[in-house]
Design an enzyme around this catalytic site. Structure first.
Site, PDB file in Angstrom:
ATOM      1  N   ASN A 147     169.046  60.050 200.418  1.00  8.16           N
ATOM      2  CA  ASN A 147     169.400  60.921 201.508  1.00  8.16           C
ATOM      3  C   ASN A 147     169.412  62.135 200.861  1.00  8.16           C
ATOM      4  OD1 ASN A 147     170.740  62.644 203.386  1.00  8.16           O
ATOM      5  ND2 ASN A 147     172.740  61.465 203.207  1.00  8.16           N
ATOM      6  N   TRP A 148     168.514  62.795 201.071  1.00  9.47           N
ATOM      7  CA  TRP A 148     168.272  64.256 200.596  1.00  9.47           C
ATOM      8  C   TRP A 148     169.372  65.490 201.098  1.00  9.47           C
ATOM      9  CZ3 TRP A 148     162.544  65.708 199.627  1.00  9.47           C
ATOM     10  CH2 TRP A 148     161.982  64.884 199.022  1.00  9.47           C
ATOM     11  N   LYS A 149     169.781  65.303 202.379  1.00  6.67           N
ATOM     12  CA  LYS A 149     170.941  66.228 202.777  1.00  6.67           C
ATOM     13  C   LYS A 149     170.161  67.616 202.805  1.00  6.67           C
ATOM     14  CE  LYS A 149     174.568  63.335 200.936  1.00  6.67           C
ATOM     15  NZ  LYS A 149     175.958  63.214 200.608  1.00  6.67           N
ATOM     16  N   HIS A 171     176.007  59.778 209.699  1.00  7.30           N
ATOM     17  CA  HIS A 171     176.617  59.908 208.203  1.00  7.30           C
ATOM     18  C   HIS A 171     178.088  60.807 208.476  1.00  7.30           C
ATOM     19  CE1 HIS A 171     177.028  61.761 204.426  1.00  7.30           C
ATOM     20  NE2 HIS A 171     176.088  60.698 204.148  1.00  7.30           N
ATOM     21  N   GLU A 178     179.233  63.160 206.952  1.00  6.25           N
ATOM     22  CA  GLU A 178     178.950  64.712 207.104  1.00  6.25           C
ATOM     23  C   GLU A 178     178.880  65.049 208.233  1.00  6.25           C
ATOM     24  OE1 GLU A 178     176.361  64.740 203.931  1.00  6.25           O
ATOM     25  OE2 GLU A 178     177.973  64.116 202.385  1.00  6.25           O
ATOM     26  N   GLU A 204     179.813  53.421 203.666  1.00  7.45           N
ATOM     27  CA  GLU A 204     180.076  54.680 202.570  1.00  7.45           C
ATOM     28  C   GLU A 204     181.520  55.040 202.886  1.00  7.45           C
ATOM     29  OE1 GLU A 204     176.006  56.730 201.820  1.00  7.45           O
ATOM     30  OE2 GLU A 204     176.740  57.925 203.616  1.00  7.45           O
ATOM     31  N   GLY A 239     179.524  61.916 196.882  1.00  6.84           N
ATOM     32  CA  GLY A 239     179.430  63.303 196.270  1.00  6.84           C
ATOM     33  C   GLY A 239     180.528  63.483 195.346  1.00  6.84           C
ATOM     34  N   SER A 276     178.157  57.837 195.456  1.00  3.35           N
ATOM     35  CA  SER A 276     177.970  58.186 194.124  1.00  3.35           C
ATOM     36  C   SER A 276     177.253  56.720 193.446  1.00  3.35           C
ATOM     37  CB  SER A 276     179.373  58.191 193.153  1.00  3.35           C
ATOM     38  OG  SER A 276     179.924  59.396 193.957  1.00  3.35           O
ATOM     39  N   GLY A 325     172.749  59.779 197.764  1.00  2.00           N
ATOM     40  CA  GLY A 325     172.684  61.184 198.058  1.00  2.00           C
ATOM     41  C   GLY A 325     172.266  61.934 196.610  1.00  2.00           C
ATOM     42  N   GLY A 326     173.128  62.489 195.680  1.00  2.00           N
ATOM     43  CA  GLY A 326     172.788  63.195 194.447  1.00  2.00           C
ATOM     44  C   GLY A 326     171.700  62.488 193.718  1.00  2.00           C
TER      45      GLY A 326
END
Ligand code: PGA
Length: 248
Positions: A9-11, A94, A96, A166, A172, A212, A233-234
């Site tokens: 998930n590149w966001k 998501h 966010e 999640e 993150g 994470s 993500g990251g």
């Protein structure tokens, strides 16, 4: 052997130039992967990503989809727009989106249904806040989110759904749920689906852990019975890290 899906998930990261570099690095690193490999990229990168991924084993995903076919919805993207770019997966709900952009259980459900109707597999995200975990509300929150997200999705439709658990406090932050916590909560997701549908649908449902997940903890998480993969993500922004997770 269990079925595994690892999705990046590149966001809101990566320009088209970054996308070209990252995908060209990633393709050879994951070409023999046993897992289903997906990259969910910003809308502006879908075209170039689709071109770059042709002939590779990496599937293309988007980060959201609207529930209307078209119309006056400034800033939104329709399922047919995604379909034209060979998008096979789309993240919906998501945390966010829920936290910063007013996404609700109802809109998550509408978006997921629209994706399914257009042959796109929704990756539906659920998860509790730290406060909800600390006040013993995890089960209540997860059952409620899963039930509402799947409302009206039939037994055929559910087969294209992926759920990502999640915990919001782990996204993150560098904090990961323990493998046991992740497994226990994913079991709650699976048992909810069992009640709503049946055993075989519940047993076959792909449920990811997200928050994470990284090369150093992927093995332990993936060793857990209920966990079918990760939403990353990251660590999906670096080809080397993401490929190590894919090939855990
Ligand atoms: P993270 O993000 O891996 O950076 O914690 C996961 C996600 O939000 O999907």
């Amino acid at each position: 052997m269990k079925n595994v899906i690892i999705a990046g998930n590149w966001k809101m990261n990566n320009t088209m130039a970054d996308t070209t570099k990252l995908l060209n690095e990633l393709k050879p690193l994951v070409k023999d992967a046993k897992a289903e490999v997906v990259v969910c990229v910003p809308y502006t990168n879908l075209y170039v990503a689709n071109e770059l991924l042709k002939g590779s084993n990496i599937k293309l995903g988007a980060e959201n989809v609207h529930w209307a076919d078209n119309g006056a919805f400034t800033g939104e993207i329709s399922a047919s727009m995604l379909k034209e770019l060979n998008v096979e997966y789309v993240i919906v709900g998501h945390s966010e989106r829920r936290q910063y952009f007013g996404e609700t259980d109802e809109t998550v459900n509408l978006r997921a249904k629209k994706a399914i109707d257009n042959g796109i597999k929704p990756i539906i995200c659920v998860g509790e806040t730290l406060e909800e975990r600390e006040t013993n509300q995890v089960e209540k929150v997860i059952v409620n989110q899963v039930t509402k997200a799947l409302d009206g999705i039939c037994e055929v439709g559910i087969k294209s759904v992926v759920i990502a658990y999640e915990p919001i406090w782990a996204i993150g932050t560098g904090k990961t749920a323990t493998a046991q916590e992740a497994n226990d909560t994913i079991k709650i997701v699976r048992d909810t689906v069992r009640k709503l549908y049946n055993d075989s649908i519940a047993d076959e449902l792909l449920i990811q852990y997200g928050g994470s997940m990284k090369p150093s903890n992927v093995k332990e998480l993936m060793a857990m019975k209920e966990i079918n993969g990760g939403l990353i993500g990251g660590a999906s922004l670096k080809a080397e890290d993401f490929s190590q997770i894919v090939k855990y």
